[in-house]
Design a protein around this motif. Structure first.
Motif, PDB file in Angstrom:
ATOM      1  N   PRO A 195       0.397  -4.832  -7.876  1.00 48.27           N
ATOM      2  CA  PRO A 195       1.741  -5.397  -7.900  1.00 48.27           C
ATOM      3  C   PRO A 195       2.186  -5.810  -6.494  1.00 48.27           C
ATOM      4  CG  PRO A 195       1.654  -3.369  -9.177  1.00 48.27           C
ATOM      5  CD  PRO A 195       0.357  -3.468  -8.433  1.00 48.27           C
ATOM      6  N   LEU A 196       3.017  -6.821  -6.427  1.00 43.95           N
ATOM      7  CA  LEU A 196       3.472  -7.325  -5.135  1.00 43.95           C
ATOM      8  C   LEU A 196       4.190  -6.252  -4.331  1.00 43.95           C
ATOM      9  CD1 LEU A 196       3.681  -9.833  -3.313  1.00 43.95           C
ATOM     10  CD2 LEU A 196       5.811 -10.416  -4.493  1.00 43.95           C
ATOM     11  N   GLY A 197       4.928  -5.395  -5.006  1.00 41.75           N
ATOM     12  CA  GLY A 197       5.674  -4.354  -4.304  1.00 41.75           C
ATOM     13  C   GLY A 197       4.801  -3.337  -3.591  1.00 41.75           C
ATOM     14  N   ASP A 198       3.501  -3.281  -3.936  1.00 42.53           N
ATOM     15  CA  ASP A 198       2.599  -2.317  -3.305  1.00 42.53           C
ATOM     16  C   ASP A 198       1.848  -2.900  -2.106  1.00 42.53           C
ATOM     17  OD1 ASP A 198       3.346  -0.586  -5.305  1.00 42.53           O
ATOM     18  OD2 ASP A 198       1.530  -0.875  -6.508  1.00 42.53           O
ATOM     19  N   VAL A 199       2.046  -4.203  -1.843  1.00 43.00           N
ATOM     20  CA  VAL A 199       1.194  -4.878  -0.860  1.00 43.00           C
ATOM     21  C   VAL A 199       1.474  -4.429   0.575  1.00 43.00           C
ATOM     22  CG1 VAL A 199       0.575  -7.113   0.141  1.00 43.00           C
ATOM     23  CG2 VAL A 199       0.827  -6.872  -2.334  1.00 43.00           C
ATOM     24  N   TYR A 200       2.747  -4.302   0.959  1.00 42.72           N
ATOM     25  CA  TYR A 200       3.065  -3.940   2.341  1.00 42.72           C
ATOM     26  C   TYR A 200       2.423  -2.598   2.721  1.00 42.72           C
ATOM     27  CZ  TYR A 200       5.709  -3.587   6.701  1.00 42.72           C
ATOM     28  OH  TYR A 200       6.054  -3.488   8.028  1.00 42.72           O
ATOM     29  N   PRO A 201       2.631  -1.542   1.941  1.00 39.76           N
ATOM     30  CA  PRO A 201       1.962  -0.278   2.307  1.00 39.76           C
ATOM     31  C   PRO A 201       0.436  -0.372   2.244  1.00 39.76           C
ATOM     32  CG  PRO A 201       3.099  -0.068   0.191  1.00 39.76           C
ATOM     33  CD  PRO A 201       3.542  -1.349   0.797  1.00 39.76           C
ATOM     34  N   ALA A 202      -0.091  -1.199   1.337  1.00 36.94           N
ATOM     35  CA  ALA A 202      -1.546  -1.348   1.256  1.00 36.94           C
ATOM     36  C   ALA A 202      -2.100  -2.001   2.523  1.00 36.94           C
ATOM     37  CB  ALA A 202      -1.921  -2.164   0.026  1.00 36.94           C
TER      38      ALA A 202
END
Length: 328
Positions: A195-202
């Motif tokens: 999901p897009l919301g998980d990209v920054y921490p990933a």
């Protein structure tokens, strides 16, 4: 005291009438949840606020959009599930996601299909697409808007990408749809759906090496803080649709549905204007933030990506060639 049969009949009729009146009043206004992964202030959020104003004004307040940005109602797949269950929700979808219901639609999200969004939007008005739309409706999917321009999808990474060979060994976040997964596979990367919301921490934790998306999304999600190389590979001209569930829309007054569709088309035209205006500004903002912008030769990427069109045996025969003829 016993009631006479006349009184009983009168009371029963009154109760039924009151119930019907209450139902009618309940149908006089409707709230629709508008769910999306993008953050407040991004171009998509701007367009949704414009659409909400349009539909409220045009319906005389009978239709109210409640906006849920930043994945507040879950991932795109979560929201699609809610819509299919009959909930009062709509969400942004690419035709690649709708290919689960109508496989041929996946071709419209193919890599390097065209760099002209107007030609793609013309296909959405064609008899071919109208047939697909009817099929989707029979399967419970209601198309609310078909002319949304999400943007041209680029690549933001932790190292420079000048050629497809540079993608070897790189984990690139993609949405969870088979077209984009296969596209990055044939171009040499390891696609990593999330999901897009998980990209920054990933990106922060090193779980992925890069992410693809249109510039307003990459910038709006602040992903350039973690990845400093922007490769303008322009691999998909991303036209999108907004969808809900037929189970919900079939309960609405047809006049209200028509207003939602009409204002949706106007909002779609506005999205095309916004997308055109934003890209140049964002590139300059990214440069100012220390991002290196790379303009690679697209021919090698295009040549690699072409192989993806041979990987969908479920498509109608010669589908890619048929669509190419329509795009001329």
């Amino acid at each position: 005291m016993k009631l006479s049969s006349v009184c009983k009949t009168f009371l029963t009729s009154s109760v039924l009438a009151l119930g019907l009146a209450s139902g009618a009043l309940a149908q006089e206004s409707v709230a629709i949840k508008v769910a999306y992964e993008n953050h407040p202030g991004e171009p998509l959020d701007k367009v949704m606020r414009h659409w909400a104003d349009l539909v409220k004004e045009r319906s005389g307040g009978k239709v109210k959009f409640e906006l849920y940005p930043s994945s507040q109602l879950g991932s795109k797949n979560d929201v699609m599930d809610q819509a299919m269950m009959g909930m009062n929700v709509i969400t942004l979808s690419d035709v690649a996601f709708l290919a689960d219901y109508e496989p041929d639609l996946g071709v419209l999200f193919g890599p390097y299909l065209t760099d002209n969004p107007d030609k793609l939007f013309a296909i959405y008005e064609s008899d071919w697409f109208k047939e697909k739309n009817e099929s989707l409706k029979q399967k419970g999917v209601h198309l609310v808007m078909t002319n949304y321009l999400y943007g041209v999808r680029q690549l933001l990474a932790k190292k420079p990408v000048n050629t497809p060979e540079d993608l070897q060994g790189m984990k690139i976040r993609v949405p969870n749809n088979i077209m984009q997964i296969k596209t990055f596979e044939v171009m040499g990367a390891t696609p990593t759906p999330m999901p897009l919301g998980d990209v920054y921490p990933a990106l922060t934790q090193g779980m992925i090496d890069g992410v693809e998306n249109p510039l307003p999304v990459l910038y709006g999600q602040k992903l350039h803080e973690q990845a400093k190389y922007l490769s303008m590979i322009s691999y998909i001209t991303n036209t999108s649709v907004w969808v809900g569930g037929e189970a919900f829309f079939s309960t609405l007054d047809p006049q209200l549905v028509e207003i939602i569709h009409e204002t949706g088309r106007e909002a779609g035209l506005y999205s095309q204007q916004v997308a055109t205006e934003e890209d140049a500004k964002i590139i300059e903002a990214m440069k100012a933030a220390g991002v290196e912008v790379i303009y690679p030769d697209l021919a090698p990427f295009r040549a690699k990506a072409l192989a993806v069109y041979q990987q969908f045996p479920e498509w109608s025969p010669n589908l890619y060639e048929t669509i190419q003829q329509q795009l001329k």
